[in-house]
Write a protein that holds these residues in place. Sequence first.
Motif, PDB file in Angstrom:
ATOM      1  N   ALA A   8       9.639 -16.194   5.991  1.00  0.00           N
ATOM      2  CA  ALA A   8      10.204 -17.046   7.047  1.00  0.00           C
ATOM      3  C   ALA A   8      11.126 -16.180   7.891  1.00  0.00           C
ATOM      4  O   ALA A   8      11.699 -15.209   7.400  1.00  0.00           O
ATOM      5  N   PHE A   9      11.265 -16.520   9.158  1.00  0.00           N
ATOM      6  CA  PHE A   9      12.151 -15.763  10.033  1.00  0.00           C
ATOM      7  C   PHE A   9      13.608 -16.041   9.674  1.00  0.00           C
ATOM      8  O   PHE A   9      13.969 -17.164   9.300  1.00  0.00           O
ATOM      9  N   GLY A  10      14.443 -15.006   9.797  1.00  0.00           N
ATOM     10  CA  GLY A  10      15.854 -15.218   9.487  1.00  0.00           C
ATOM     11  C   GLY A  10      16.589 -13.922   9.253  1.00  0.00           C
ATOM     12  O   GLY A  10      16.186 -12.862   9.735  1.00  0.00           O
ATOM     13  N   GLU A  11      17.680 -14.019   8.505  1.00  0.00           N
ATOM     14  CA  GLU A  11      18.505 -12.857   8.197  1.00  0.00           C
ATOM     15  C   GLU A  11      17.814 -11.983   7.156  1.00  0.00           C
ATOM     16  O   GLU A  11      16.754 -12.332   6.624  1.00  0.00           O
ATOM     17  N   ALA A  12      18.433 -10.853   6.836  1.00  0.00           N
ATOM     18  CA  ALA A  12      17.804  -9.862   5.951  1.00  0.00           C
ATOM     19  C   ALA A  12      17.446 -10.445   4.588  1.00  0.00           C
ATOM     20  O   ALA A  12      16.471 -10.016   3.952  1.00  0.00           O
ATOM     21  N   ASP A  13      18.208 -11.434   4.136  1.00  0.00           N
ATOM     22  CA  ASP A  13      17.964 -11.994   2.804  1.00  0.00           C
ATOM     23  C   ASP A  13      16.634 -12.728   2.674  1.00  0.00           C
ATOM     24  O   ASP A  13      16.216 -13.046   1.551  1.00  0.00           O
ATOM     25  N   VAL A  14      15.948 -13.000   3.783  1.00  0.00           N
ATOM     26  CA  VAL A  14      14.654 -13.686   3.666  1.00  0.00           C
ATOM     27  C   VAL A  14      13.579 -12.753   3.122  1.00  0.00           C
ATOM     28  O   VAL A  14      12.546 -13.219   2.615  1.00  0.00           O
ATOM     29  N   LEU A  15      13.777 -11.434   3.213  1.00  0.00           N
ATOM     30  CA  LEU A  15      12.774 -10.493   2.717  1.00  0.00           C
ATOM     31  C   LEU A  15      12.563 -10.699   1.226  1.00  0.00           C
ATOM     32  O   LEU A  15      13.510 -10.855   0.460  1.00  0.00           O
ATOM     33  N   ARG A  16      11.292 -10.659   0.802  1.00  0.00           N
ATOM     34  CA  ARG A  16      10.957 -10.983  -0.586  1.00  0.00           C
ATOM     35  C   ARG A  16       9.919 -10.004  -1.112  1.00  0.00           C
ATOM     36  O   ARG A  16       8.989  -9.610  -0.387  1.00  0.00           O
ATOM     37  N   VAL A  17      10.071  -9.590  -2.367  1.00  0.00           N
ATOM     38  CA  VAL A  17       9.061  -8.752  -3.025  1.00  0.00           C
ATOM     39  C   VAL A  17       8.004  -9.668  -3.613  1.00  0.00           C
ATOM     40  O   VAL A  17       8.307 -10.551  -4.428  1.00  0.00           O
ATOM     41  N   ASP A  18       6.748  -9.481  -3.197  1.00  0.00           N
ATOM     42  CA  ASP A  18       5.637 -10.334  -3.623  1.00  0.00           C
ATOM     43  C   ASP A  18       4.502  -9.489  -4.187  1.00  0.00           C
ATOM     44  O   ASP A  18       4.455  -8.271  -4.004  1.00  0.00           O
ATOM     45  N   GLU A  19       3.577 -10.153  -4.834  1.00  0.00           N
ATOM     46  CA  GLU A  19       2.302  -9.553  -5.221  1.00  0.00           C
ATOM     47  C   GLU A  19       1.242 -10.090  -4.260  1.00  0.00           C
ATOM     48  O   GLU A  19       1.064 -11.305  -4.136  1.00  0.00           O
ATOM     49  N   ILE A  20       0.548  -9.189  -3.577  1.00  0.00           N
ATOM     50  CA  ILE A  20      -0.471  -9.609  -2.629  1.00  0.00           C
ATOM     51  C   ILE A  20      -1.752  -8.809  -2.865  1.00  0.00           C
ATOM     52  O   ILE A  20      -1.771  -7.825  -3.606  1.00  0.00           O
ATOM     53  N   LYS A  21      -2.811  -9.210  -2.202  1.00  0.00           N
ATOM     54  CA  LYS A  21      -4.111  -8.571  -2.359  1.00  0.00           C
ATOM     55  C   LYS A  21      -4.105  -7.172  -1.733  1.00  0.00           C
ATOM     56  O   LYS A  21      -3.532  -6.947  -0.671  1.00  0.00           O
ATOM     57  N   VAL A  22      -4.779  -6.233  -2.400  1.00  0.00           N
ATOM     58  CA  VAL A  22      -4.889  -4.867  -1.877  1.00  0.00           C
ATOM     59  C   VAL A  22      -5.850  -4.869  -0.684  1.00  0.00           C
ATOM     60  O   VAL A  22      -6.994  -5.339  -0.802  1.00  0.00           O
ATOM     61  N   PRO A  23      -5.440  -4.342   0.471  1.00  0.00           N
ATOM     62  CA  PRO A  23      -6.332  -4.319   1.631  1.00  0.00           C
ATOM     63  C   PRO A  23      -7.362  -3.205   1.524  1.00  0.00           C
ATOM     64  O   PRO A  23      -7.125  -2.170   0.892  1.00  0.00           O
ATOM     65  N   GLU A  24      -8.504  -3.412   2.136  1.00  0.00           N
ATOM     66  CA  GLU A  24      -9.586  -2.422   2.142  1.00  0.00           C
ATOM     67  C   GLU A  24      -9.822  -1.937   3.573  1.00  0.00           C
ATOM     68  O   GLU A  24      -9.714  -2.716   4.529  1.00  0.00           O
ATOM     69  N   PRO A  25     -10.125  -0.659   3.745  1.00  0.00           N
ATOM     70  CA  PRO A  25     -10.346  -0.137   5.101  1.00  0.00           C
ATOM     71  C   PRO A  25     -11.668  -0.590   5.688  1.00  0.00           C
ATOM     72  O   PRO A  25     -12.680  -0.684   4.980  1.00  0.00           O
ATOM     73  N   GLY A  26     -11.666  -0.882   6.971  1.00  0.00           N
ATOM     74  CA  GLY A  26     -12.888  -1.208   7.685  1.00  0.00           C
ATOM     75  C   GLY A  26     -13.397   0.011   8.435  1.00  0.00           C
ATOM     76  O   GLY A  26     -12.907   1.133   8.248  1.00  0.00           O
ATOM     77  N   PRO A  27     -14.359  -0.162   9.313  1.00  0.00           N
ATOM     78  CA  PRO A  27     -14.880   0.961  10.098  1.00  0.00           C
ATOM     79  C   PRO A  27     -13.777   1.657  10.887  1.00  0.00           C
ATOM     80  O   PRO A  27     -12.962   1.005  11.541  1.00  0.00           O
ATOM     81  N   GLY A  28     -13.734   2.977  10.795  1.00  0.00           N
ATOM     82  CA  GLY A  28     -12.739   3.745  11.522  1.00  0.00           C
ATOM     83  C   GLY A  28     -11.345   3.698  10.936  1.00  0.00           C
ATOM     84  O   GLY A  28     -10.399   4.193  11.554  1.00  0.00           O
ATOM     85  N   GLN A  29     -11.205   3.130   9.738  1.00  0.00           N
ATOM     86  CA  GLN A  29      -9.890   2.987   9.120  1.00  0.00           C
ATOM     87  C   GLN A  29      -9.798   3.761   7.806  1.00  0.00           C
ATOM     88  O   GLN A  29     -10.811   4.139   7.215  1.00  0.00           O
ATOM     89  N   VAL A  30      -8.561   3.969   7.359  1.00  0.00           N
ATOM     90  CA  VAL A  30      -8.308   4.507   6.022  1.00  0.00           C
ATOM     91  C   VAL A  30      -7.278   3.622   5.339  1.00  0.00           C
ATOM     92  O   VAL A  30      -6.464   2.970   6.001  1.00  0.00           O
ATOM     93  N   SER A  31      -7.329   3.595   3.995  1.00  0.00           N
ATOM     94  CA  SER A  31      -6.243   2.992   3.231  1.00  0.00           C
ATOM     95  C   SER A  31      -5.430   4.114   2.608  1.00  0.00           C
ATOM     96  O   SER A  31      -5.953   5.189   2.305  1.00  0.00           O
ATOM     97  N   ILE A  32      -4.140   3.859   2.445  1.00  0.00           N
ATOM     98  CA  ILE A  32      -3.198   4.884   1.982  1.00  0.00           C
ATOM     99  C   ILE A  32      -2.396   4.332   0.814  1.00  0.00           C
ATOM    100  O   ILE A  32      -1.841   3.219   0.895  1.00  0.00           O
ATOM    101  N   ASP A  33      -2.334   5.099  -0.279  1.00  0.00           N
ATOM    102  CA  ASP A  33      -1.394   4.810  -1.354  1.00  0.00           C
ATOM    103  C   ASP A  33      -0.023   5.259  -0.866  1.00  0.00           C
ATOM    104  O   ASP A  33       0.245   6.452  -0.731  1.00  0.00           O
ATOM    105  N   VAL A  34       0.838   4.304  -0.592  1.00  0.00           N
ATOM    106  CA  VAL A  34       2.100   4.582   0.100  1.00  0.00           C
ATOM    107  C   VAL A  34       3.138   5.150  -0.871  1.00  0.00           C
ATOM    108  O   VAL A  34       3.438   4.544  -1.902  1.00  0.00           O
ATOM    109  N   ALA A  35       3.684   6.303  -0.503  1.00  0.00           N
ATOM    110  CA  ALA A  35       4.794   6.878  -1.256  1.00  0.00           C
ATOM    111  C   ALA A  35       6.129   6.424  -0.665  1.00  0.00           C
ATOM    112  O   ALA A  35       7.041   6.022  -1.394  1.00  0.00           O
ATOM    113  N   TYR A  36       6.233   6.502   0.660  1.00  0.00           N
ATOM    114  CA  TYR A  36       7.448   6.098   1.361  1.00  0.00           C
ATOM    115  C   TYR A  36       7.071   5.337   2.630  1.00  0.00           C
ATOM    116  O   TYR A  36       6.052   5.631   3.257  1.00  0.00           O
ATOM    117  N   ALA A  37       7.933   4.399   2.996  1.00  0.00           N
ATOM    118  CA  ALA A  37       7.781   3.667   4.262  1.00  0.00           C
ATOM    119  C   ALA A  37       9.058   3.817   5.064  1.00  0.00           C
ATOM    120  O   ALA A  37      10.159   3.651   4.522  1.00  0.00           O
TER     121      ALA A  37
END
Length: 326
Positions: A8-37
Motif C-alpha cells: 500500500a502507498f505510504g510511509e517507509a513502514d509500509v514496506l514488507r518482506v514477502d514470499e513471491i513467485k520467481v520470475p522467468e525471462p521472456g524473449p530478449g530478457q535475462v533473469s539475475i540472482d540478485v546479490a545487491y540492489a
Amino acid sequence: MKAVTIPAFGEADVLRVDEIKVPEPGPGQVSIDVAYAGANFAEVLYRRGVVDVPLPFVPGIEVSGHVRAVGPDVEGLRPGQPVAALTIVDSGGYAEVAVTSADLVAPLDGLGLGLDVAAAIPSNSTTAFLVLDRAARIEPGETVLVHAAAGGVGSQLGQAARQLGAGRVVGTVGGPAKIETARGFGYDDVVLRDELPDRVADLTGGRGFDVVVDMVGGPARRTSLDALAPMGRMIVMGNASGADDVGVSANELWFTNKSVAGFNLAAFSGAFPADAGRGLRRAVAAAASGDLRVQVEELPLEQAAEAHRRIESGATTGKLVLAVRG
C-alpha cells in the motif's frame, strides 16, 4: 523467493518482506540472482504513490548479481556471469531474482568490481553520463553546476562532467556538513544552495553556467535558470524538495537564449534500451578503471525501510545498497 514489496502507498513502514513467485525471462530478457540492489529516491516515489504503479509492487531499479537464466534471442550473456543491470523499466530489484532486458545488462567479468559497488552504478552513474552527454550536450571547457552534489547522482555528475571535458564544475549542497564530502567527488567549488544567487558572478566570472543540472526543484529551479549563461541549458531530472512545480516562461527562454530540458532514466531506458545499455557499460568501465569513485554504504534487504528513511531525510552521502544474497 524473498522480496520487499509495497502493499500500500505510504510511509517507509509500509514496506514488507514477502514470499513471491520467481520470475522467468521472456524473449530478449535475462533473469539475475540478485546479490545487491541499489536504494534510490525513485523507489521512495513509488512507495509514496507519486508514480502510479500496480500494488503490490516490488521496487528496485538497479541490481548486481549473477545471470540466472537467459531468454530466447539473447546473445553475449550466460548463466553464472557476474553482471550489473538496470531493472528500471519494470522495477523488481528488491528481490532474490530480478528480470530485465538483456540490453540493460553490463557484464563484470574480469573488471575487479565488487558486487556491492557494481549495484551502485546502473542508476546514478549511468544517469550522470547520459544527462550530460545526451540531454545537456556538454562541450569541452564548459562550466557546469550540479545541485545536491553530495548525493547519489550528484556524487557521479561532477566526476562525469570532468571526464566529458568540462572546464569548471561547481556543486551545491543543503548544509555545511556535506561540503567536504562533495569536494571529494571532483568539484572545483562547493557552495550552500541558499547562497548560490550571491555567488554565481564570482564562480563564473560574471558569465553564468553553461549547464545546470537540477534534481532538487522548488527555489533551486528558479535560481538555476537565473544562473545560466546565454545559450546555457538547464536539465531538470528530479524534484527531491517535494515543492510545487515551478513554471518557466517560454518568452523568457526566447529573450535570454536559454534552454530547459528534462531527463528521466526510466523513460529513456524504455524508449532507447540499447543507448541506456551503452551508457551503463560506459559507467561500469569508468568505475572499474578508477576514473569514477563510487561511495557505498550497505544495509540488509530487510532494512529497506531504514534505507528509505535515510534517503528521505537528505542525510545520505554517496549511495546505499541493500544486500540481498550472502
